[in-house]
Design a protein around this motif. Structure first.
Motif, PDB file in Angstrom:
ATOM      1  N   LEU A 119      31.008  29.396  42.054  1.00  0.00           N
ATOM      2  CA  LEU A 119      29.758  30.130  41.896  1.00  0.00           C
ATOM      3  C   LEU A 119      29.346  30.818  43.193  1.00  0.00           C
ATOM      4  N   GLU A 120      29.594  30.178  44.314  1.00  0.00           N
ATOM      5  CA  GLU A 120      29.285  30.810  45.600  1.00  0.00           C
ATOM      6  C   GLU A 120      30.130  32.067  45.801  1.00  0.00           C
ATOM      7  N   ARG A 121      31.383  31.971  45.436  1.00  0.00           N
ATOM      8  CA  ARG A 121      32.250  33.151  45.539  1.00  0.00           C
ATOM      9  C   ARG A 121      31.801  34.256  44.595  1.00  0.00           C
ATOM     10  N   ALA A 122      31.431  33.882  43.383  1.00  0.00           N
ATOM     11  CA  ALA A 122      31.059  34.874  42.370  1.00  0.00           C
ATOM     12  C   ALA A 122      29.724  35.552  42.675  1.00  0.00           C
ATOM     13  N   THR A 123      28.792  34.803  43.271  1.00  0.00           N
ATOM     14  CA  THR A 123      27.464  35.360  43.529  1.00  0.00           C
ATOM     15  C   THR A 123      27.307  35.887  44.951  1.00  0.00           C
ATOM     16  N   GLY A 124      28.185  35.465  45.846  1.00  0.00           N
ATOM     17  CA  GLY A 124      28.089  35.890  47.231  1.00  0.00           C
ATOM     18  C   GLY A 124      26.976  35.220  48.005  1.00  0.00           C
ATOM     19  N   ARG A 125      26.492  34.098  47.506  1.00  0.00           N
ATOM     20  CA  ARG A 125      25.454  33.365  48.234  1.00  0.00           C
ATOM     21  C   ARG A 125      25.695  31.869  48.160  1.00  0.00           C
ATOM     22  N   ARG A 126      25.114  31.173  49.138  1.00  0.00           N
ATOM     23  CA  ARG A 126      25.275  29.720  49.176  1.00  0.00           C
ATOM     24  C   ARG A 126      24.410  29.071  48.099  1.00  0.00           C
ATOM     25  N   ILE A 127      24.931  28.001  47.542  1.00  0.00           N
ATOM     26  CA  ILE A 127      24.212  27.261  46.507  1.00  0.00           C
ATOM     27  C   ILE A 127      24.054  25.821  46.984  1.00  0.00           C
ATOM     28  N   ALA A 128      22.839  25.350  46.998  1.00  0.00           N
ATOM     29  CA  ALA A 128      22.566  23.980  47.422  1.00  0.00           C
ATOM     30  C   ALA A 128      22.988  23.010  46.318  1.00  0.00           C
ATOM     31  N   VAL A 129      23.957  22.181  46.638  1.00  0.00           N
ATOM     32  CA  VAL A 129      24.436  21.202  45.655  1.00  0.00           C
ATOM     33  C   VAL A 129      23.300  20.290  45.225  1.00  0.00           C
ATOM     34  N   SER A 130      22.411  19.974  46.143  1.00  0.00           N
ATOM     35  CA  SER A 130      21.292  19.087  45.819  1.00  0.00           C
ATOM     36  C   SER A 130      20.443  19.636  44.671  1.00  0.00           C
ATOM     37  N   ARG A 131      20.365  20.961  44.550  1.00  0.00           N
ATOM     38  CA  ARG A 131      19.600  21.569  43.451  1.00  0.00           C
ATOM     39  C   ARG A 131      20.283  21.348  42.106  1.00  0.00           C
ATOM     40  N   LEU A 132      21.588  21.151  42.127  1.00  0.00           N
ATOM     41  CA  LEU A 132      22.343  21.024  40.878  1.00  0.00           C
ATOM     42  C   LEU A 132      22.562  19.586  40.438  1.00  0.00           C
ATOM     43  N   LEU A 133      22.318  18.645  41.323  1.00  0.00           N
ATOM     44  CA  LEU A 133      22.601  17.241  40.993  1.00  0.00           C
ATOM     45  C   LEU A 133      21.741  16.695  39.865  1.00  0.00           C
ATOM     46  N   GLU A 134      20.584  17.283  39.655  1.00  0.00           N
ATOM     47  CA  GLU A 134      19.714  16.804  38.574  1.00  0.00           C
ATOM     48  C   GLU A 134      20.012  17.468  37.235  1.00  0.00           C
ATOM     49  N   ALA A 135      20.838  18.490  37.244  1.00  0.00           N
ATOM     50  CA  ALA A 135      21.186  19.196  36.001  1.00  0.00           C
ATOM     51  C   ALA A 135      21.939  18.262  35.068  1.00  0.00           C
ATOM     52  N   ARG A 136      21.672  18.399  33.783  1.00  0.00           N
ATOM     53  CA  ARG A 136      22.323  17.551  32.780  1.00  0.00           C
ATOM     54  C   ARG A 136      23.298  18.330  31.914  1.00  0.00           C
ATOM     55  N   SER A 137      23.436  19.642  32.176  1.00  0.00           N
ATOM     56  CA  SER A 137      24.361  20.451  31.384  1.00  0.00           C
ATOM     57  C   SER A 137      24.806  21.655  32.207  1.00  0.00           C
ATOM     58  N   LEU A 138      25.853  22.291  31.745  1.00  0.00           N
ATOM     59  CA  LEU A 138      26.311  23.512  32.392  1.00  0.00           C
ATOM     60  C   LEU A 138      25.265  24.620  32.251  1.00  0.00           C
ATOM     61  N   GLN A 139      24.557  24.642  31.136  1.00  0.00           N
ATOM     62  CA  GLN A 139      23.495  25.627  30.952  1.00  0.00           C
ATOM     63  C   GLN A 139      22.410  25.452  32.007  1.00  0.00           C
ATOM     64  N   GLU A 140      22.049  24.217  32.312  1.00  0.00           N
ATOM     65  CA  GLU A 140      21.048  23.970  33.345  1.00  0.00           C
ATOM     66  C   GLU A 140      21.558  24.414  34.713  1.00  0.00           C
ATOM     67  N   ILE A 141      22.836  24.212  34.980  1.00  0.00           N
ATOM     68  CA  ILE A 141      23.410  24.696  36.238  1.00  0.00           C
ATOM     69  C   ILE A 141      23.328  26.210  36.289  1.00  0.00           C
ATOM     70  N   TYR A 142      23.720  26.855  35.215  1.00  0.00           N
ATOM     71  CA  TYR A 142      23.655  28.322  35.162  1.00  0.00           C
ATOM     72  C   TYR A 142      22.224  28.803  35.399  1.00  0.00           C
ATOM     73  N   ASP A 143      21.266  28.199  34.719  1.00  0.00           N
ATOM     74  CA  ASP A 143      19.868  28.598  34.873  1.00  0.00           C
ATOM     75  C   ASP A 143      19.407  28.435  36.320  1.00  0.00           C
ATOM     76  N   GLU A 144      19.813  27.373  36.948  1.00  0.00           N
ATOM     77  CA  GLU A 144      19.443  27.108  38.348  1.00  0.00           C
ATOM     78  C   GLU A 144      20.075  28.127  39.293  1.00  0.00           C
ATOM     79  N   VAL A 145      21.297  28.506  39.025  1.00  0.00           N
ATOM     80  CA  VAL A 145      22.026  29.432  39.899  1.00  0.00           C
ATOM     81  C   VAL A 145      21.471  30.852  39.803  1.00  0.00           C
ATOM     82  N   VAL A 146      21.122  31.286  38.618  1.00  0.00           N
ATOM     83  CA  VAL A 146      20.671  32.670  38.474  1.00  0.00           C
ATOM     84  C   VAL A 146      19.183  32.841  38.751  1.00  0.00           C
ATOM     85  N   THR A 147      18.459  31.740  38.907  1.00  0.00           N
ATOM     86  CA  THR A 147      17.047  31.787  39.257  1.00  0.00           C
ATOM     87  C   THR A 147      16.905  31.379  40.709  1.00  0.00           C
ATOM     88  N   PRO A 148      16.607  32.324  41.590  1.00  0.00           N
ATOM     89  CA  PRO A 148      16.504  31.979  43.018  1.00  0.00           C
ATOM     90  C   PRO A 148      15.397  30.995  43.299  1.00  0.00           C
TER      91      PRO A 148
END
Length: 79
Positions: A50-79
């Motif tokens: 995702l970092e390669r695809a978006t060109g920005r760093r993604i905090a893993v800590s923000r994704l650890l609470e996600a319970r699905s891939l959809q939640e990860i996607y929502d977190e990544v595309v919402t700054p």
């Protein structure tokens, strides 16, 4: 509303091809416990992709609470 930096179809393509998970569309919203072969190593690989695809760093800590891939996607595309 913020426009996605990564279209959902591209996200699904990353998961299916780069992670090797042949998931159905419905499985993207399913809990990780319901996904075949999902583990924390795949999460880390997904972050790198995702970092390669978006060109920005993604905090893993923000994704650890996600319970699905959809939640990860929502977190990544919402700054």
């Amino acid at each position: 509303m913020t426009s996605p930096t990564l279209p959902s179809t591209d996200f699904q393509h990353l998961v299916r091809t780069e992670l090797g998970l042949p998931l159905t569309d419905a499985q993207f919203a399913a809990d990780f416990d319901e996904l075949p072969d999902w583990d924390s190593l795949l999460l880390l690989k997904l972050v790198v992709l995702l970092e390669r695809a978006t060109g920005r760093r993604i905090a893993v800590s923000r994704l650890l609470e996600a319970r699905s891939l959809q939640e990860i996607y929502d977190e990544v595309v919402t700054p």
